[in-house]
Design a protein around this motif. Sequence first.
Motif, PDB file in Angstrom:
ATOM      1  N   GLN A 146      23.703  17.576   2.281  1.00 33.59           N
ATOM      2  CA  GLN A 146      23.220  18.952   2.417  1.00 33.59           C
ATOM      3  C   GLN A 146      22.093  19.148   3.429  1.00 33.59           C
ATOM      4  OE1 GLN A 146      22.575  21.058  -1.323  1.00 33.59           O
ATOM      5  NE2 GLN A 146      23.580  19.394  -2.435  1.00 33.59           N
ATOM      6  N   PHE A 147      21.340  18.099   3.711  1.00 33.76           N
ATOM      7  CA  PHE A 147      20.172  18.258   4.581  1.00 33.76           C
ATOM      8  C   PHE A 147      20.160  17.186   5.670  1.00 33.76           C
ATOM      9  CE2 PHE A 147      19.152  19.325   0.128  1.00 33.76           C
ATOM     10  CZ  PHE A 147      18.871  20.681   0.243  1.00 33.76           C
ATOM     11  N   PRO A 148      21.232  17.079   6.459  1.00 31.63           N
ATOM     12  CA  PRO A 148      21.325  15.993   7.447  1.00 31.63           C
ATOM     13  C   PRO A 148      20.271  16.074   8.547  1.00 31.63           C
ATOM     14  CG  PRO A 148      23.075  17.607   7.772  1.00 31.63           C
ATOM     15  CD  PRO A 148      22.431  17.949   6.470  1.00 31.63           C
ATOM     16  N   HIS A 149      19.671  17.229   8.714  1.00 28.46           N
ATOM     17  CA  HIS A 149      18.639  17.392   9.741  1.00 28.46           C
ATOM     18  C   HIS A 149      17.293  16.859   9.287  1.00 28.46           C
ATOM     19  CE1 HIS A 149      18.351  20.743   6.974  1.00 28.46           C
ATOM     20  NE2 HIS A 149      17.106  20.932   7.365  1.00 28.46           N
ATOM     21  N   MET A 150      17.162  16.566   8.004  1.00 30.40           N
ATOM     22  CA  MET A 150      15.896  16.083   7.473  1.00 30.40           C
ATOM     23  C   MET A 150      15.757  14.581   7.679  1.00 30.40           C
ATOM     24  SD  MET A 150      15.200  17.984   3.814  1.00 30.40           S
ATOM     25  CE  MET A 150      14.421  19.610   3.757  1.00 30.40           C
ATOM     26  N   SER A 151      14.521  14.134   7.803  1.00 25.93           N
ATOM     27  CA  SER A 151      14.232  12.703   7.788  1.00 25.93           C
ATOM     28  C   SER A 151      13.281  12.432   6.629  1.00 25.93           C
ATOM     29  CB  SER A 151      13.596  12.254   9.106  1.00 25.93           C
ATOM     30  OG  SER A 151      12.335  12.861   9.294  1.00 25.93           O
ATOM     31  N   PHE A 152      13.439  11.260   6.008  1.00 28.18           N
ATOM     32  CA  PHE A 152      12.638  10.912   4.837  1.00 28.18           C
ATOM     33  C   PHE A 152      11.724   9.730   5.127  1.00 28.18           C
ATOM     34  CE2 PHE A 152      16.088  12.437   1.605  1.00 28.18           C
ATOM     35  CZ  PHE A 152      15.762  13.750   1.881  1.00 28.18           C
ATOM     36  N   THR A 153      10.531   9.810   4.579  1.00 26.97           N
ATOM     37  CA  THR A 153       9.622   8.674   4.484  1.00 26.97           C
ATOM     38  C   THR A 153       9.277   8.537   3.005  1.00 26.97           C
ATOM     39  OG1 THR A 153       8.673   9.129   6.658  1.00 26.97           O
ATOM     40  CG2 THR A 153       7.408   7.701   5.192  1.00 26.97           C
ATOM     41  N   THR A 154       9.171   7.308   2.532  1.00 27.42           N
ATOM     42  CA  THR A 154       8.894   7.094   1.109  1.00 27.42           C
ATOM     43  C   THR A 154       7.526   6.465   0.909  1.00 27.42           C
ATOM     44  OG1 THR A 154      11.240   6.732   0.677  1.00 27.42           O
ATOM     45  CG2 THR A 154       9.691   5.998  -1.005  1.00 27.42           C
ATOM     46  N   MET A 155       6.742   7.034   0.012  1.00 31.56           N
ATOM     47  CA  MET A 155       5.483   6.393  -0.345  1.00 31.56           C
ATOM     48  C   MET A 155       5.801   5.144  -1.154  1.00 31.56           C
ATOM     49  SD  MET A 155       2.133   7.844  -2.362  1.00 31.56           S
ATOM     50  CE  MET A 155       1.639   8.843  -0.955  1.00 31.56           C
ATOM     51  N   PRO A 156       5.291   3.994  -0.760  1.00 31.66           N
ATOM     52  CA  PRO A 156       5.582   2.761  -1.492  1.00 31.66           C
ATOM     53  C   PRO A 156       4.869   2.733  -2.836  1.00 31.66           C
ATOM     54  CG  PRO A 156       3.973   2.344   0.224  1.00 31.66           C
ATOM     55  CD  PRO A 156       4.430   3.757   0.417  1.00 31.66           C
ATOM     56  N   PRO A 157       5.289   1.841  -3.732  1.00 23.43           N
ATOM     57  CA  PRO A 157       4.580   1.701  -5.005  1.00 23.43           C
ATOM     58  C   PRO A 157       3.086   1.467  -4.756  1.00 23.43           C
ATOM     59  CG  PRO A 157       6.609   0.445  -5.045  1.00 23.43           C
ATOM     60  CD  PRO A 157       6.439   0.930  -3.629  1.00 23.43           C
ATOM     61  N   PHE A 158       2.247   2.135  -5.524  1.00 25.68           N
ATOM     62  CA  PHE A 158       0.808   2.080  -5.286  1.00 25.68           C
ATOM     63  C   PHE A 158       0.073   1.351  -6.404  1.00 25.68           C
ATOM     64  CE2 PHE A 158       2.239   6.247  -6.836  1.00 25.68           C
ATOM     65  CZ  PHE A 158       1.564   6.367  -8.046  1.00 25.68           C
ATOM     66  N   TYR A 159       0.805   0.507  -7.142  1.00 26.33           N
ATOM     67  CA  TYR A 159       0.265  -0.178  -8.314  1.00 26.33           C
ATOM     68  C   TYR A 159      -1.004  -0.985  -8.010  1.00 26.33           C
ATOM     69  CZ  TYR A 159       2.280  -4.456  -6.417  1.00 26.33           C
ATOM     70  OH  TYR A 159       2.576  -5.519  -5.610  1.00 26.33           O
ATOM     71  N   ASN A 160      -1.101  -1.544  -6.793  1.00 28.10           N
ATOM     72  CA  ASN A 160      -2.246  -2.390  -6.460  1.00 28.10           C
ATOM     73  C   ASN A 160      -3.171  -1.763  -5.419  1.00 28.10           C
ATOM     74  OD1 ASN A 160      -0.528  -2.568  -4.292  1.00 28.10           O
ATOM     75  ND2 ASN A 160      -0.597  -4.803  -4.124  1.00 28.10           N
ATOM     76  N   HIS A 161      -2.950  -0.492  -5.116  1.00 25.88           N
ATOM     77  CA  HIS A 161      -3.816   0.173  -4.133  1.00 25.88           C
ATOM     78  C   HIS A 161      -5.220   0.326  -4.739  1.00 25.88           C
ATOM     79  CE1 HIS A 161      -5.468   3.057  -1.333  1.00 25.88           C
ATOM     80  NE2 HIS A 161      -4.428   2.861  -0.534  1.00 25.88           N
ATOM     81  N   PRO A 162      -6.244  -0.045  -3.999  1.00 24.80           N
ATOM     82  CA  PRO A 162      -7.612   0.036  -4.543  1.00 24.80           C
ATOM     83  C   PRO A 162      -7.987   1.423  -5.066  1.00 24.80           C
ATOM     84  CG  PRO A 162      -7.607  -1.230  -2.508  1.00 24.80           C
ATOM     85  CD  PRO A 162      -6.220  -0.661  -2.656  1.00 24.80           C
ATOM     86  N   ASP A 163      -7.511   2.482  -4.405  1.00 25.84           N
ATOM     87  CA  ASP A 163      -7.818   3.840  -4.869  1.00 25.84           C
ATOM     88  C   ASP A 163      -7.217   4.090  -6.251  1.00 25.84           C
ATOM     89  OD1 ASP A 163      -9.201   4.429  -2.581  1.00 25.84           O
ATOM     90  OD2 ASP A 163      -7.554   5.506  -1.617  1.00 25.84           O
ATOM     91  N   TYR A 164      -5.971   3.673  -6.432  1.00 25.49           N
ATOM     92  CA  TYR A 164      -5.308   3.875  -7.726  1.00 25.49           C
ATOM     93  C   TYR A 164      -5.997   3.057  -8.810  1.00 25.49           C
ATOM     94  CZ  TYR A 164      -1.937   3.189 -11.479  1.00 25.49           C
ATOM     95  OH  TYR A 164      -1.343   3.091 -12.717  1.00 25.49           O
ATOM     96  N   ILE A 165      -6.294   1.799  -8.509  1.00 21.11           N
ATOM     97  CA  ILE A 165      -6.945   0.940  -9.503  1.00 21.11           C
ATOM     98  C   ILE A 165      -8.305   1.519  -9.883  1.00 21.11           C
ATOM     99  CG2 ILE A 165      -7.954  -1.341  -9.895  1.00 21.11           C
ATOM    100  CD1 ILE A 165      -4.885  -1.255 -10.042  1.00 21.11           C
ATOM    101  N   ARG A 166      -9.024   2.034  -8.905  1.00 19.79           N
ATOM    102  CA  ARG A 166     -10.332   2.634  -9.198  1.00 19.79           C
ATOM    103  C   ARG A 166     -10.195   3.848 -10.109  1.00 19.79           C
ATOM    104  NH1 ARG A 166     -12.273   6.930  -6.856  1.00 19.79           N
ATOM    105  NH2 ARG A 166     -10.913   6.712  -5.015  1.00 19.79           N
ATOM    106  N   VAL A 167      -9.274   4.748  -9.778  1.00 17.24           N
ATOM    107  CA  VAL A 167      -9.108   5.969 -10.578  1.00 17.24           C
ATOM    108  C   VAL A 167      -8.638   5.626 -11.995  1.00 17.24           C
ATOM    109  CG1 VAL A 167      -7.730   8.050 -10.819  1.00 17.24           C
ATOM    110  CG2 VAL A 167      -8.696   7.478  -8.601  1.00 17.24           C
ATOM    111  N   LEU A 168      -7.653   4.730 -12.100  1.00 17.51           N
ATOM    112  CA  LEU A 168      -7.160   4.328 -13.419  1.00 17.51           C
ATOM    113  C   LEU A 168      -8.276   3.674 -14.232  1.00 17.51           C
ATOM    114  CD1 LEU A 168      -4.886   3.883 -15.482  1.00 17.51           C
ATOM    115  CD2 LEU A 168      -4.301   1.771 -14.247  1.00 17.51           C
ATOM    116  N   SER A 169      -9.021   2.779 -13.604  1.00 14.78           N
ATOM    117  CA  SER A 169     -10.097   2.077 -14.308  1.00 14.78           C
ATOM    118  C   SER A 169     -11.180   3.039 -14.777  1.00 14.78           C
ATOM    119  CB  SER A 169     -10.704   1.014 -13.389  1.00 14.78           C
ATOM    120  OG  SER A 169      -9.747   0.044 -13.009  1.00 14.78           O
TER     121      SER A 169
END
Length: 343
Positions: A146-169
């Motif tokens: 349905q959307f062949p003109h679109m291009s996708f980028t995916t955010m990778p898993p952020f389980y070990n990203h320092p920002d995520y660990i800080r916020v979760l902690s």
Amino acid sequence: MKKGVLMVNLGSPDSPNPKDVKKYLDEFLMDERVIDLPFILRAILVKGIILNTRPKKSAEAYGKIWWDEGSPLIVLSERLQEKIDEFTSVPIALGMRYGSMSIEKGLKELNDKGVDEVLIIPLYPQFAMATTETILVLAEELRQQQFPHMSFTTMPPFYNHPDYIRVLSESIKESLEGKDYEHLLFSYHGVPKRHIRKSDITKSHCKMDGKCCSTPSPAHQYCYSHQCKEVTRLVGEYLGMEDGTYSTSFQSRLGFDPWLTPYTDRTIEKMGLGGTKKMAIVTPAFVSDCLETLEEIAMEGEEIFHEVNGEQFHVIPCLNTREDWVKVLSRWIDEWAMSEAIV
């Protein structure tokens, strides 16, 4: 090209009515990345057995946690979308992998705004076949159809990203401030062990022997078990927790196949029987509170703990719409929008 973001979460029935729950479970459980059996066997199991027994029980569970505004997962996801929209410079849409608030609708919303470059954000810190992978596979199918003109980028898993660990902690620290507890249990949604082996890109590393998750390997890029245990380890380090005062378990198993262990319900029971009187529990596989956190953990888990003489059972909320979490996600989005870098 005009950029936009599609945030994707699990989904929910339209109501706690058994009919709506059955429709939702049909779509969810017939996903080949959730129950990874050949179609005929999956259909026999889901349509012939599960959908004849489970919808009523699940509807009762949803009824216990349903809000006036609707499903907690949907409401919290919408609130997160609205808050992020205030901080970011690109259009933000929301979709669900299952249910009426679909990925297709989210992509159409972005398309109608002229967006042709989309950042897809699976709202899961860890990668799993039944979460991240199924989102990306369906999104690509929709793009081609349905959307062949679109291009996708995916955010990778952020389980070990320092920002995520800080916020979760910090969320854990704040929630436990002034609370007296003996043990903190990190409970993650479970998956069958065969999913871990199927996701092993080396085809040889994941042996489920208690050692492979801590042995460096390219397999960890897609290993749900490693990524969950790494969150526990990193948060433990951030908070300066002593060994033995926290641990990891897995919840929500289905069927009779071996799933990741130890199981959360049995761990709660074992701790109570072992003399633990005060425990806390956090669910870092989810960023928004949902059936699995509000009913399975906060209600069933507490009931199990009290049945084995436990006294205090403190459930730490998911990140939901915490200000620091909203700011982190917003910054990641703007960094991508400005430079195409992903966290």
